[in-house]
Design an enzyme around this catalytic site. Structure first.
Site, PDB file in Angstrom:
ATOM      1  N   ASN A   1       0.867  -1.183   0.000  1.00 42.20           N
ATOM      2  CA  ASN A   1       0.000   0.000   0.000  1.00 42.20           C
ATOM      3  C   ASN A   1       0.902   1.231   0.000  1.00 42.20           C
ATOM      4  O   ASN A   1       1.179   1.816   1.033  1.00 42.20           O
ATOM      5  CB  ASN A   1      -0.879  -0.036   1.251  1.00 42.20           C
ATOM      6  CG  ASN A   1      -1.801   1.155   1.324  1.00 42.20           C
ATOM      7  OD1 ASN A   1      -2.255   1.658   0.291  1.00 42.20           O
ATOM      8  ND2 ASN A   1      -2.065   1.633   2.530  1.00 42.20           N
TER       9      ASN A   1
ATOM     10  N   ARG B   1       8.019   0.228   1.221  1.00 46.82           N
ATOM     11  CA  ARG B   1       7.352  -1.022   1.620  1.00 46.82           C
ATOM     12  C   ARG B   1       7.585  -2.151   0.614  1.00 46.82           C
ATOM     13  O   ARG B   1       7.625  -3.316   0.997  1.00 46.82           O
ATOM     14  CB  ARG B   1       5.858  -0.779   1.790  1.00 46.82           C
ATOM     15  CG  ARG B   1       5.568  -0.030   3.076  1.00 46.82           C
ATOM     16  CD  ARG B   1       4.113   0.275   3.193  1.00 46.82           C
ATOM     17  NE  ARG B   1       3.769   0.626   4.559  1.00 46.82           N
ATOM     18  CZ  ARG B   1       2.567   1.014   4.933  1.00 46.82           C
ATOM     19  NH1 ARG B   1       1.594   1.091   4.042  1.00 46.82           N
ATOM     20  NH2 ARG B   1       2.322   1.309   6.189  1.00 46.82           N
TER      21      ARG B   1
ATOM     22  N   LYS C   1      -2.426  15.143  18.495  1.00 49.19           N
ATOM     23  CA  LYS C   1      -3.536  14.922  19.422  1.00 49.19           C
ATOM     24  C   LYS C   1      -3.225  13.995  20.589  1.00 49.19           C
ATOM     25  O   LYS C   1      -2.701  12.910  20.398  1.00 49.19           O
ATOM     26  CB  LYS C   1      -4.700  14.315  18.645  1.00 49.19           C
ATOM     27  CG  LYS C   1      -5.364  15.313  17.729  1.00 49.19           C
ATOM     28  CD  LYS C   1      -6.569  14.691  17.115  1.00 49.19           C
ATOM     29  CE  LYS C   1      -7.382  15.725  16.358  1.00 49.19           C
ATOM     30  NZ  LYS C   1      -8.425  15.083  15.598  1.00 49.19           N
TER      31      LYS C   1
ATOM     32  N   LYS D   1      -3.062   9.304  21.397  1.00 45.68           N
ATOM     33  CA  LYS D   1      -1.844   8.755  22.008  1.00 45.68           C
ATOM     34  C   LYS D   1      -2.029   8.353  23.472  1.00 45.68           C
ATOM     35  O   LYS D   1      -1.059   7.994  24.136  1.00 45.68           O
ATOM     36  CB  LYS D   1      -0.700   9.784  21.913  1.00 45.68           C
ATOM     37  CG  LYS D   1      -0.320  10.200  20.489  1.00 45.68           C
ATOM     38  CD  LYS D   1       0.515   9.149  19.776  1.00 45.68           C
ATOM     39  CE  LYS D   1       0.647   9.377  18.293  1.00 45.68           C
ATOM     40  NZ  LYS D   1       1.733  10.219  17.869  1.00 45.68           N
TER      41      LYS D   1
ATOM     42  N   GLY E   1       3.759   7.243  11.034  1.00 43.97           N
ATOM     43  CA  GLY E   1       3.942   7.871   9.733  1.00 43.97           C
ATOM     44  C   GLY E   1       4.728   9.170   9.757  1.00 43.97           C
ATOM     45  O   GLY E   1       5.679   9.346   8.987  1.00 43.97           O
TER      46      GLY E   1
ATOM     47  N   GLY F   1      -0.194   2.804  12.073  1.00 46.34           N
ATOM     48  CA  GLY F   1      -1.166   2.294  13.051  1.00 46.34           C
ATOM     49  C   GLY F   1      -0.678   1.024  13.718  1.00 46.34           C
ATOM     50  O   GLY F   1      -0.843   0.834  14.931  1.00 46.34           O
TER      51      GLY F   1
ATOM     52  N   ILE G   1      -2.432 -36.651  40.503  1.00 48.43           N
ATOM     53  CA  ILE G   1      -1.782 -35.575  41.250  1.00 48.43           C
ATOM     54  C   ILE G   1      -1.168 -36.094  42.541  1.00 48.43           C
ATOM     55  O   ILE G   1      -1.868 -36.651  43.386  1.00 48.43           O
ATOM     56  CB  ILE G   1      -2.785 -34.437  41.549  1.00 48.43           C
ATOM     57  CG1 ILE G   1      -3.243 -33.809  40.232  1.00 48.43           C
ATOM     58  CG2 ILE G   1      -2.158 -33.394  42.453  1.00 48.43           C
ATOM     59  CD1 ILE G   1      -4.276 -32.731  40.395  1.00 48.43           C
TER      60      ILE G   1
ATOM     61  N   GLY H   1       4.774 -31.457  43.082  1.00 45.05           N
ATOM     62  CA  GLY H   1       5.878 -31.991  43.892  1.00 45.05           C
ATOM     63  C   GLY H   1       7.260 -31.704  43.336  1.00 45.05           C
ATOM     64  O   GLY H   1       8.154 -31.254  44.065  1.00 45.05           O
TER      65      GLY H   1
HETATM   66  P1  13P Z   1       2.143 -33.099  41.217  1.00 40.86           P
HETATM   67  O1  13P Z   1       3.121 -32.666  40.168  1.00 40.86           O
HETATM   68  O2  13P Z   1       2.732 -33.142  42.589  1.00 40.86           O
HETATM   69  O3  13P Z   1       1.423 -34.344  40.860  1.00 40.86           O
HETATM   70  O4  13P Z   1       1.034 -31.952  41.312  1.00 40.86           O
HETATM   71  C1  13P Z   1       0.416 -31.514  40.190  1.00 40.86           C
HETATM   72  C2  13P Z   1      -0.402 -30.345  40.543  1.00 40.86           C
HETATM   73  O5  13P Z   1      -1.406 -30.433  41.202  1.00 40.86           O
HETATM   74  C3  13P Z   1       0.059 -29.041  40.074  1.00 40.86           C
HETATM   75  O6  13P Z   1      -0.923 -28.079  40.234  1.00 40.86           O
END
Ligand code: 13P
Length: 670
Positions: free
Chosen positions: A22, A35, A224, A228, A380, A403, A592, A655
């Site tokens: 452009n 450009r 202006k 900004k 510009g 822009g 977990i 952990g």
């Molecule tokens: P771990 O890694 O201990 O299993 O925990 C996972 C967790 O809950 C992270 O939020």
């Protein structure tokens, strides 16, 4: 990170590339080829990789709007108006194709695909010899290019996507537009990457907002304040000084109670100017306003310049440029910078008699560059100024976008850039209810040191009590500070809760919400998690939304149903824009802290399901971009295998995040 053309194999691929050609045109003659020239390295690179075809697309002005304006002007002046002649001289791509051919010389043959538009060109493109560059007609001849309705945008985007296996976006100047050829097309091609121009622009402009080499001094000028405000607010976060010049300076001076004579002032912005001055004071950002001026009785190139040696401007004069005392201030403040960003002239530089201030700034910035300062010029008018003073080559970077560069400096996400972004791996440590402050401090220090050169995105989420201590240590590092929860209300009588306002005050960046321990031990339901998610997003936080099934639910075959419910309810009322600040963590509850990791294949299946769900809720672009972490017994031994799965973008580690010896290898997995 944005993906560039260098990350894909282009051999025998068909490439569709958006460029920003452009350029100003007069009677079908290119007036400024900056450009066009800027896109040539990417074009040559693609051809050198052995691409099967290269099709270029660009807009050139806006044929419909421009013609309407020109027609009514012609009618007013009593002249005849011929649409075809007008369009030919200003909006047809054929002369640009010819110009590009001249620039490329023997490197490639350029052919123009015809005035009949961008649809149905597949056969034409496929019939060209390898190494030919095809230039399509101006994309804005089709109303779908700039349509508001996604269906219309998609119609043209799909047609353009037919011409490529790879979409290369090198059109930085149009990157802030959510148009068919700049963004929607990415939905319909397998791979979208950035060209070298886009890469350079992003590499210079983005760090100014995210992590500049400090001290950062910003020079913001132009007529202006209203245009900004956002950039001033954004720069206040990182700058040590803001030089405010040009027409907008008079609104600021008036806000300070100074006399501004007949100068340009936006009276409705005086309140805003006061607020910005106040915010700067709070953030200890020095504001440099003119202390003397060059005035004139009228706004005219031939007006007689009158020196105004003090800050107050007499009634009969208007400020047109800054005076010599102000230039001394500029020199002083610019000498403190390691990065300088300049957007907007400080005087009416188009008139020679009032160009001195802007020319001096250009010279000072150029001199700073040769002293190793990173200097970035965008917008510009300031670009026109450095060109006028022949200093463009003396800057680290002169942006090709007006822009677009302004919006990037405002901290906005630009659609044309976002489509080229790859998902960064994101490794987060959830320290849960572990560690005293000294222990947390030790871990934080070890992580800062070990992850300094880490390539991924990182987060450490200590308990509330250690947030301040850990936050101090993480400051300026590549590890963000996270909290493990927040209250669902902003403030009030909520004994034992911690509010988003308190977390903001502690410098928290991200909040983990809906963790399975919150859901199952502390009985948080989807509605409560959703309330917290919305509140955290409203206050600007990033959110990690945790989802995942229990063992019982898995055994009953309910993995998808649970993930669906927790994702949908958790995100209820979250806008597409806000979703860019949401990360989802799939954490099967049974994995977990148990040492049982979901197999990479099981985890991948759940992640894929969630990504497809996001696609249904927010569209394919959002689905491509959302980061989905896996959590549940992630260890140094299994991190790389998990992360190798297509839809696993990182980890939320419990952990193993409590010791640098176990977290660092996960965070640095290859
Ligand atoms: P771990 O890694 O201990 O299993 O925990 C996972 C967790 O809950 C992270 O939020």
């Amino acid at each position: 990170m944005i993906k560039t053309v260098k990350t894909v194999d282009l051999k025998d691929k068909r490439v569709i590339m958006r460029v920003d050609f452009n350029v100003p045109m007069k009677d079908a003659v290119v007036q400024d080829d900056t450009r066009i020239v800027a896109a040539i390295p990417t074009i040559k690179y693609i051809l050198a990789q052995g691409a099967k075809s290269l099709t270029l697309m660009s807009h050139l002005g806006d044929p419909v709007k421009d013609a309407e304006k020109a027609k009514s002007k012609a009618e007013k002046d009593g002249k005849t108006f011929n649409f075809d002649t007008y369009i030919k001289g200003k909006h047809r791509m054929a002369p640009i194709a010819a110009y590009l051919q001249k620039k490329l010389g023997k490197a490639a043959t350029v052919v123009f695909a015809g005035e009949d538009g961008c649809y149905n060109k597949k056969a034409f493109i496929n019939s060209q010899k390898p190494g030919t560059v095809v230039m399509l007609e101006n994309t804005r001849f089709h109303k779908e290019e700039t349509a508001k309705d996604p269906k219309d945008l998609d119609k043209l985007a799909k047609a353009l996507a037919e011409y490529g296996d790879v979409f290369v976006n090198d059109a930085f100047g149009t990157a802030h537009r959510d148009h068919a050829s700049t963004a929607s097309i990415a939905k319909f091609v397998p791979v979208s990457v950035a060209g070298f121009l886009m890469e350079k622009e992003v590499n210079y402009l983005e760090p100014i907002v995210t992590s500049p080499v400090k001290p950062l001094v910003a020079i913001i000028g132009g007529a202006k304040v209203s245009s900004k405000i956002a950039v001033l607010e954004s720069l206040l976060k990182n700058a040590s000084a803001l030089v405010i010049g040009g027409g907008m300076a008079y609104t600021f001076l008036k806000a300070q109670g100074k006399k501004v004579g007949k100068s340009l002032v936006e009276d409705d912005q005086i309140g805003t100017a006061k607020k910005i001055l106040e915010a700067a004071k709070k953030a200890a950002v020095e504001i440099v306003l003119p202390v003397d001026h060059v005035g004139a009785e009228k706004f005219d190139a031939a007006a007689k310049p009158v020196a105004v040696a003090a800050v107050n401007i007499p009634d009969k004069l208007m400020g047109m440029d800054v005076g010599p005392k102000t230039l001394v201030l500029y020199k002083k403040v610019l000498s403190t910078a390691k990065t300088i960003v300049w957007n907007g002239p400080v005087g009416v530089f188009e008139f020679d008699a009032f160009a001195r201030g802007t020319e001096e700034i250009a010279k000072l910035v150029a001199a700073a560059t040769s002293n190793g300062v990173i200097t970035v010029v965008g917008g510009g008018d300031s670009v026109a100024a450095v060109n006028k003073f022949k200093l463009a080559s003396k800057m680290s970077h002169v942006s090709t976008g007006g822009g677009a560069s302004l919006e990037l400096l405002e901290g906005k996400k630009l659609p044309g850039i976002e489509v080229t972004r790859s998902r960064d791996y994101y490794i987060a440590g959830n320290w849960k209810m572990h560690m005293t402050r000294p222990e947390a401090a030790n871990l934080a220090k070890a992580l800062v040191k070990s992850l300094k050169a880490g390539k991924h995105k990182y987060l450490a989420a200590p308990s509330f009590t250690a947030l301040e201590t850990v936050g101090q240590i993480l400051k300026g590092s590549n590890i963000q500070l996270g909290a493990q929860n927040c209250a669902a209300e902003e403030q009030g009588a909520h004994t034992g809760e911690v509010s988003v306002l308190q977390l903001k005050d502690l410098g928290v960046h991200t909040i983990i919400l809906g963790h399975s321990e919150r859901r199952h031990v502390y009985k948080e339901d989807d509605a409560l998690v959703n309330k917290k998610v919305k509140l955290a997003l409203k206050h600007g936080f990033e959110v990690i939304l945790c989802i995942g099934e229990t063992l019982e639910e898995r055994e009953k075959g309910k993995v998808e149903a649970v993930c669906k419910r927790q994702t949908e309810k958790g995100l209820d009322g979250v806008s597409a824009g806000e979703l860019s600040r949401v990360v989802i963590a799939y954490e099967p509850v049974w994995a977990i802290g148990t040492g049982k990791t979901a197999t990479p294949a099981d985890a991948q299946a759940a992640h894929k399901f969630v990504r497809e769900l996001i696609e249904k809720l927010y569209g394919s672009q959002a689905a491509k971009q959302i980061v989905i972490q896996y959590g549940g017994s992630v260890k140094p031994e299994n991190a790389a295998q998990l992360m190798a799965m297509e839809d696993i973008d990182g980890a939320l580690v419990g952990g193993a995040s409590l010791k640098a010896e176990t977290f660092v290898p996960i965070a640095k997995f290859n």
